[in-house]
Scaffold this active site. Structure first.
Site: not given
Length: 499
Positions: A73, A78, A81, A213, A217, A472, A477
């Site tokens: 990772c 991760c 990447k 993935y 990616e 908002h 939301e």
């Protein structure tokens, strides 16, 4: 010397040891200093255990003899990447900036080597941080290759080739997984994700085989940096296992950003030519590429661990079989992370490592909880999900399901002119009003989904979503303003999909 008076609780029962006069070098010895191994080592040490850990020497591209503290990772997964994803996102963002009043030159240059250098600097920094975390926790780090030579013995081959055997009351295997290459003629001309993160030159033409993935990616990364990208995958849609509706959204977005999609396609041959690598597909197509990336899955790192000789059971792909507490069939040997092929995500390995430390040394028998694990695919824009897909909900539910969806043009795109909608989705059990799953594809999806995951973990109902006041203006939301049911699904019908 090990703390031999320690007792371990499993399912509320005390495990009494008859080893009162046995002395071990360590209470726990961990093979593999990736995210899970480091977590287990640190937390065990903090509970008073004497802990040793071994890891291969650092290198950005892994092999049987190099790796590095931090693991896949941090070093070749991760983290690097995500850095490249950030870099790739600036290309389209700079184009979008024009309608926000930024007068940019027609030609904007991208310096791949500079980003690569900064990426390498960051992973070297993180490698140092992980080493300090171990040191600060009192964990003894050995640089070298570890293998199990007995139920309570680990042999470490040091960098100079000498071998030392250490005894440990408990052994934890956390060696992760490694990218695999399919058996295709000319496969040596292709690269895996390891090499893709450290390419000396940015490819102008890339062909990617895979639909998971890593494939989508890297398609987004290279396309964002200006490359021509062809993405070949076996199914009708990429990202098998994700919600089918969201998979279709991702495919549409990838295509909208200029990636050439080749569904229901695999590669049959790679040939080196003067023009580049000639790629042949099973449909008879020929593509020319500077780089061919195989993103066709990963396999557990167990081959060199000597596990079968010790009697540790493996499954048919070489993953270590464990019980609910991450314990193997040998009571003193445990395993966590990708090497067990359960849920192969870094945060899951962290959870499993924490649970092992609590179970063995903390007096708190703890099973990893695999319900409502959120995850993200960092394509551009990203996809993030938590809970059940619509297909999984149909499979598991007995009654009616309510599906709520929202599709809208993000506020940012209304000015930039980018034609790319954000999609959100909630799957709700009609009888209980419980939210079973949530999905989002759009900017900031992973940041939003982490909060949604907490709600699902707490058993939130759709009424509770609806009673929550939104922020908002924000995309988030929408998750608390989806009032109208998009469709009702009778789970009793159990429709199947094979996309």
């Amino acid at each position: 010397m090990a703390s031999l008076g320690r007792k371990m609780l499993i399912d509320g029962e005390v495990e009494n040891s008859n080893e009162g006069d046995v002395h071990y070098d360590f209470d726990l010895f961990v093979i593999g200093a990736g995210s899970g191994g480091v977590r287990a080592a640190r937390f065990s040490a903090q509970s008073g255990a004497k802990v040793g850990i071994c890891e291969l020497p650092f290198h950005p591209i892994s092999s049987e003899v190099v790796g590095g503290v931090g693991g896949t990772c941090v070093i070749r997964g991760c983290v690097p990447k995500k850095i490249l994803v950030y870099g790739a996102a600036f290309g389209p963002e700079l184009e979008d900036a024009r309608n926000y009043g930024w007068e940019l030159n027609e030609r904007i240059d991208f310096n791949w080597k500079k980003l690569l250098h900064k990426k390498t600097e960051e992973i070297v920094r993180l490698n140092g941080i992980y080493k300090r975390l171990l040191s600060n926790a009192g964990v003894k780090l050995f640089e070298g290759e570890g293998r199990v030579v007995g139920p309570n013995e680990v042999e470490v081959t040091q960098l100079d080739g000498t071998k030392i055997i250490y005894s440990a009351k408990h052994i934890l295997i956390a060696t992760g997984s490694r990218a695999q290459r399919p058996a295709i003629s000319g496969q040596e001309l292709a690269i895996t994700s390891d090499e893709a993160l450290s390419l000396e030159e940015l490819p102008k033409r890339a062909v990617i085989l895979g639909g998971g993935y890593i494939a989508v990616e890297f398609a987004s990364i290279w396309r964002g940096m200006g490359a021509t990208v062809d993405l070949c995958f076996r199914k009708e849609l990429p990202l098998r296992g994700f919600d089918d509706e969201m998979r279709a959204v991702v495919a549409r977005n990838l295509e909208g950003r200029g990636i050439h999609m080749h569904p229901q396609t695999t590669l049959t041959e790679l040939v080196k030519t003067e023009e580049g690598i000639k790629v042949r597909t099973d449909h008879g197509e020929e593509l020319i590429a500077d780089v061919v990336l195989f993103a066709t899955g990963r396999a557990p790192n167990t081959k060199r661990l000597n596990l079968e000789a010790v009697g540790v059971e493996l499954d048919k792909i070489g993953a270590i079989k464990v019980d609910e507490y991450s314990r193997t069939n040998i009571p003193s040997i445990w395993a966590i992370g990708d090497v067990t092929n359960r849920v192969n995500l870094t945060p899951v390995a962290l959870m499993e490592g924490t649970c092992v430390a609590k179970t063995v040394f903390g007096g708190q028998p703890t099973k990893p909880d695999y319900v409502h694990i959120p995850c993200a695919v960092f394509c551009i824009p990203p996809l993030s999900v938590v809970g059940l897909t619509e297909e999984q909900a149909i499979e598991q539910a007995n009654g009616e399901l309510l599906v709520f969806t929202s599709s809208f043009n993000p506020m940012k795109n209304t000015i930039s002119g980018r034609q790319e909608k954000t999609i959100m989705k909630l799957v709700v059990e009609a009888e209980t009003d419980k939210v079973l799953g949530a999905s989002m594809c759009g900017p900031d999806a992973p940041e939003i989904m982490q909060g949604i995951a907490i709600a699902l973990k707490c058993g939130a109902t759709k009424a509770q979503f609806d009673s929550t006041v939104g922020i908002h203006p924000s995309a988030a939301e929408e998750f608390v303003t989806m009032r109208s049911v998009t469709r009702r699904v009778d789970a009793a019908g159990k429709p199947r999909t094979n996309l």
